[in-house]
Design an enzyme around this catalytic site. Sequence first.
Site, PDB file in Angstrom:
ATOM      1  N   ILE A 133       0.784  -1.133   0.007  1.00  0.00           N
ATOM      2  CA  ILE A 133      -0.150  -0.094  -0.017  1.00  0.00           C
ATOM      3  C   ILE A 133       0.787   1.287   0.202  1.00  0.00           C
ATOM      4  O   ILE A 133       0.501   2.171  -0.872  1.00  0.00           O
ATOM      5  CB  ILE A 133      -0.892   0.013   1.404  1.00  0.00           C
TER       6      ILE A 133
ATOM      7  N   ASN B 151     -11.222  -8.373  15.093  1.00  0.00           N
ATOM      8  CA  ASN B 151     -10.885  -9.521  14.447  1.00  0.00           C
ATOM      9  C   ASN B 151     -10.316 -10.513  15.399  1.00  0.00           C
ATOM     10  O   ASN B 151      -9.203 -10.254  16.052  1.00  0.00           O
ATOM     11  CB  ASN B 151      -9.918  -9.259  13.220  1.00  0.00           C
TER      12      ASN B 151
ATOM     13  N   LYS C 168      -1.890 -13.320  16.919  1.00  0.00           N
ATOM     14  CA  LYS C 168      -2.062 -14.313  18.086  1.00  0.00           C
ATOM     15  C   LYS C 168      -3.037 -14.215  19.203  1.00  0.00           C
ATOM     16  O   LYS C 168      -3.206 -12.807  19.250  1.00  0.00           O
ATOM     17  CB  LYS C 168      -0.620 -14.374  18.823  1.00  0.00           C
TER      18      LYS C 168
ATOM     19  N   THR D 245      -2.180  -7.864  -0.263  1.00  0.00           N
ATOM     20  CA  THR D 245      -0.767  -7.524  -0.041  1.00  0.00           C
ATOM     21  C   THR D 245       0.114  -8.727   0.473  1.00  0.00           C
ATOM     22  O   THR D 245      -0.432  -9.824   0.565  1.00  0.00           O
ATOM     23  CB  THR D 245      -0.822  -6.295   1.138  1.00  0.00           C
TER      24      THR D 245
ATOM     25  N   TYR E  62      -3.297  -5.724  17.181  1.00  0.00           N
ATOM     26  CA  TYR E  62      -3.660  -4.941  15.827  1.00  0.00           C
ATOM     27  C   TYR E  62      -4.977  -4.206  15.680  1.00  0.00           C
ATOM     28  O   TYR E  62      -5.082  -2.916  15.634  1.00  0.00           O
ATOM     29  CB  TYR E  62      -3.721  -5.894  14.618  1.00  0.00           C
TER      30      TYR E  62
ATOM     31  N   LEU F 102      -4.905 -13.586  22.276  1.00  0.00           N
ATOM     32  CA  LEU F 102      -4.405 -12.944  23.277  1.00  0.00           C
ATOM     33  C   LEU F 102      -3.691 -13.958  24.568  1.00  0.00           C
ATOM     34  O   LEU F 102      -2.802 -13.707  25.262  1.00  0.00           O
ATOM     35  CB  LEU F 102      -5.565 -12.091  24.059  1.00  0.00           C
TER      36      LEU F 102
END
Length: 453
Positions: free
Chosen positions: A226, A353, A304, A394, A359, A306
């Site tokens: 990107i 997610n 990963k 990507t 993230y 949590l």
Amino acid sequence: MPTSSLPAPLRGLTKQLNRTITQALGLTEAVTLRRTDPASVDQPLTAGPVLVIGSGPDADAVAHQLHEWHLDVRRNLAAPTQQRWGAVVVVLTDLEAPGQEAERVLALGGTLRELARSARVVTISRAVADGDAPALAAARGGVAGLVRSLGKELRQGATANGIELGADVAVTDPATIGTLRFLLSARSAFVDGQLLPVTAAAQAPADWTRPLTGTVAVVTGAARGIGAETVRVLARDGAHVLGVDVPAAGESLAAVMNEVGGVALQLDITAPDAGARILERVARGPFQGRLDVLVHNAGILRDKLLANMKPEQWESVIAVNLAAQVAITTAVAQAHPGLVQISLASTSGIAGNRGQTNYGFSKSGVIGATQAWAPVLAAGGGRANAVAPGFIETEMTASIPLAQREISRRVSSLGQGGKPVDVAEAVAFLASPQAGGINGAVLRVCGQNLVGR
């Protein structure tokens, strides 16, 4: 890795998986979208004639502007004799109570079977404002549900989006017209089900095809994906670009920047002096101390659950994706108070997610920081907005397991993943002067993914 690059057995498995997922879930079949060429601005604005639905001064003004762009504009519902509709613009700025929209919305419904591939449906309405009477707020608020629902009904790459105008923004203002131009064009190929808020006036560019002429832009994470495509699109639109990436990506970074005649800066953005080093580099050479646009694109994944996440997996993602952005903008905005900032968020920061708590935190934090920067930068004549990509093809998404990757591609209204150029075009639009009336917003580039909003 694109499907065409897979070995033949895997290509067959992928196609079979695509068909199974699509049929089982009732999802949209993917079609080739009408997209831009990052190296060229010579492309028709729409895929066919444009129908403007509405009456009165605002609808007349919209039609007049479309004529100024040399489009084939119609004001009645007679189907085109030679082509399907390339776009339908529905003007709803005069709504005062529920029910007043019915004639125009149902007229829109009558055009949907006559849309061209990758057609555009765009509504122009007024945003709900503090103090609106309940009937007025109901009529204005209903447009969002119309747009989002319609986006999930359209096929063949067609999209539905809306423009929500603030109380003091005219339909003739460059902020409105510039947003309309973006949504009509191939630049918005993977933007669907969006309501873009235009809250202030803006300036028209001297050249609609190269609106960033003479500006200086900094793009982090510019070596690939990107970031590299953003560099190309900004340069195509006239910007001088400083591309930033880590030393390990130096060769790729140099290749991208040489391609567009830009300047490369090898830099770890988490370094305490990262902002100072960016300022030092734009102070000399071709930039002559100018810095107009800052694109925070650099980001990493360390997915990963949590329960299994190690401290370094959490801390590295927050450092690169969020803390570095805040630190660099703090340094740069002091020297360039009129800065235009565009930050890369993610739909994972909106809807969440599985396996991406780190993230998701970082990207939701980007949205929070953007909204906080918006009034600060506006005081100096600048602005801050975020772009939230969904599933984009990507190197990062190529590492996702095959089944999960195929599902992620299919659960958008457009039935496919996006491309880096889709995100780059959204960034370039928000960087342009005609987007000056958009501040503190989040523009999703996700093909109206079914999760989240």
